[in-house]
Design a protein around this motif. Structure first.
Motif, short mmCIF file in Angstrom:
data_model
loop_
_atom_site.label_atom_id
_atom_site.label_comp_id
_atom_site.label_asym_id
_atom_site.label_seq_id
_atom_site.Cartn_x
_atom_site.Cartn_y
_atom_site.Cartn_z
N GLU A 95 0.83 -1.20 0.00
CA GLU A 95 0.00 0.00 0.00
C GLU A 95 0.87 1.26 0.00
O GLU A 95 0.56 2.25 -0.66
N ALA A 96 1.98 1.19 0.72
CA ALA A 96 2.88 2.35 0.80
C ALA A 96 3.45 2.67 -0.58
O ALA A 96 3.47 3.83 -1.00
N VAL A 97 3.90 1.64 -1.30
CA VAL A 97 4.47 1.85 -2.62
C VAL A 97 3.40 2.36 -3.58
O VAL A 97 3.61 3.30 -4.35
N TRP A 98 2.22 1.76 -3.49
CA TRP A 98 1.10 2.16 -4.34
C TRP A 98 0.76 3.64 -4.12
O TRP A 98 0.67 4.42 -5.08
N SER A 99 0.60 4.04 -2.89
CA SER A 99 0.15 5.41 -2.65
C SER A 99 1.26 6.42 -2.96
O SER A 99 0.96 7.52 -3.41
N SER A 100 2.52 6.04 -2.77
CA SER A 100 3.58 6.99 -3.12
C SER A 100 3.70 7.11 -4.63
O SER A 100 4.03 8.18 -5.15
N SER A 101 3.40 6.05 -5.37
CA SER A 101 3.43 6.11 -6.83
C SER A 101 2.34 6.99 -7.38
O SER A 101 2.51 7.65 -8.40
N TYR A 102 1.18 6.97 -6.69
CA TYR A 102 0.02 7.68 -7.24
C TYR A 102 -0.38 8.88 -6.41
O TYR A 102 -1.39 9.50 -6.69
#
Ligand SMILES: [Zn+2]
Length: 202
Positions: A95-102
């Motif tokens: 989730e952390a990677v996802w939200s930082s990407s978007y």
């Protein structure tokens, strides 16, 4: 549901194989809400065997799950067993990677449900809910006897409906007898007589 936990640090170099055999308590908790329709049975026979691997931050899990349920046929009310042996295949994203990407992309407002993607947070994944979902998808929407004993199911059903119909008839005939009493009234001389048979004053 810590009974289905995988530590991510174990996945960093090589895939990990897990053979989950949760306790009866953990299984009861996981399937409690459907126990009116399908009751998990043979807790020792429950098994979730998975292989987990990680590429970048995405965790891929595949394997199989086995479970046994008991249910009542909705037609003849006989108890039946339903064995599940299903494949498991899902992906979890950080989730952390996802939200930082978007982050900051306001036009992307996709929820987890829209994407059919599962997220994990922290340094472990808990796949209890996902295994549960995979198993529930295998359960029949309308629990019935297996088709190879449908003749027996029909016979039992007719027998049951026949008995119920008889009970309804008995109930009605009781009402009929009662209605005969309702047509009676107590006359001035204290005797029972049929309503309307007495002398009318007009
Ligand atoms: Zn049946």
């Amino acid at each position: 549901m810590a009974a289905f936990q995988i530590e991510l640090k174990h996945l960093e170099r090589n895939p990990v194989e897990k053979d989950f055999r949760p306790s009866a308590e953990a299984l009861k908790a996981l399937f409690d809400d459907i126990s009116d329709d399908f009751r998990l049975t043979n807790f020792d026979g429950f098994q979730a065997k998975v292989r987990a691997q990680m590429s970048d931050s995405t965790v891929h899990i595949n394997g199989e799950a086995k479970a046994q349920f008991e249910y009542k046929c909705g037609r003849c009310l006989d108890a039946q067993r339903f064995d599940i042996d299903t494949e498991i295949d899902f992906v979890l994203m950080s989730e952390a990677v996802w939200s930082s990407s978007y982050a900051g992309h306001e036009e992307i407002e996709l929820s987890e449900a829209d994407l059919d993607v599962n997220f994990y947070t922290g340094d472990s994944v808990d796949i209890g809910e996902l295994i549960r979902e995979a198993i529930l998808l295998q359960l029949p929407a309308f629990p019935r006897c297996p088709s190879d004993i449908s003749d027996k199911c029909d016979a039992r059903y007719n027998e049951r409906i026949g008995t119920e119909a008889l009970e309804v008839l008995e109930q009605n005939s009781l009402d009929l007898r009662m209605s005969a009493f309702r047509q009676l009234e107590i006359a001035e001389d204290g005797k029972l007589r049929k309503k309307g048979n007495g002398k009318k004053s007009d």
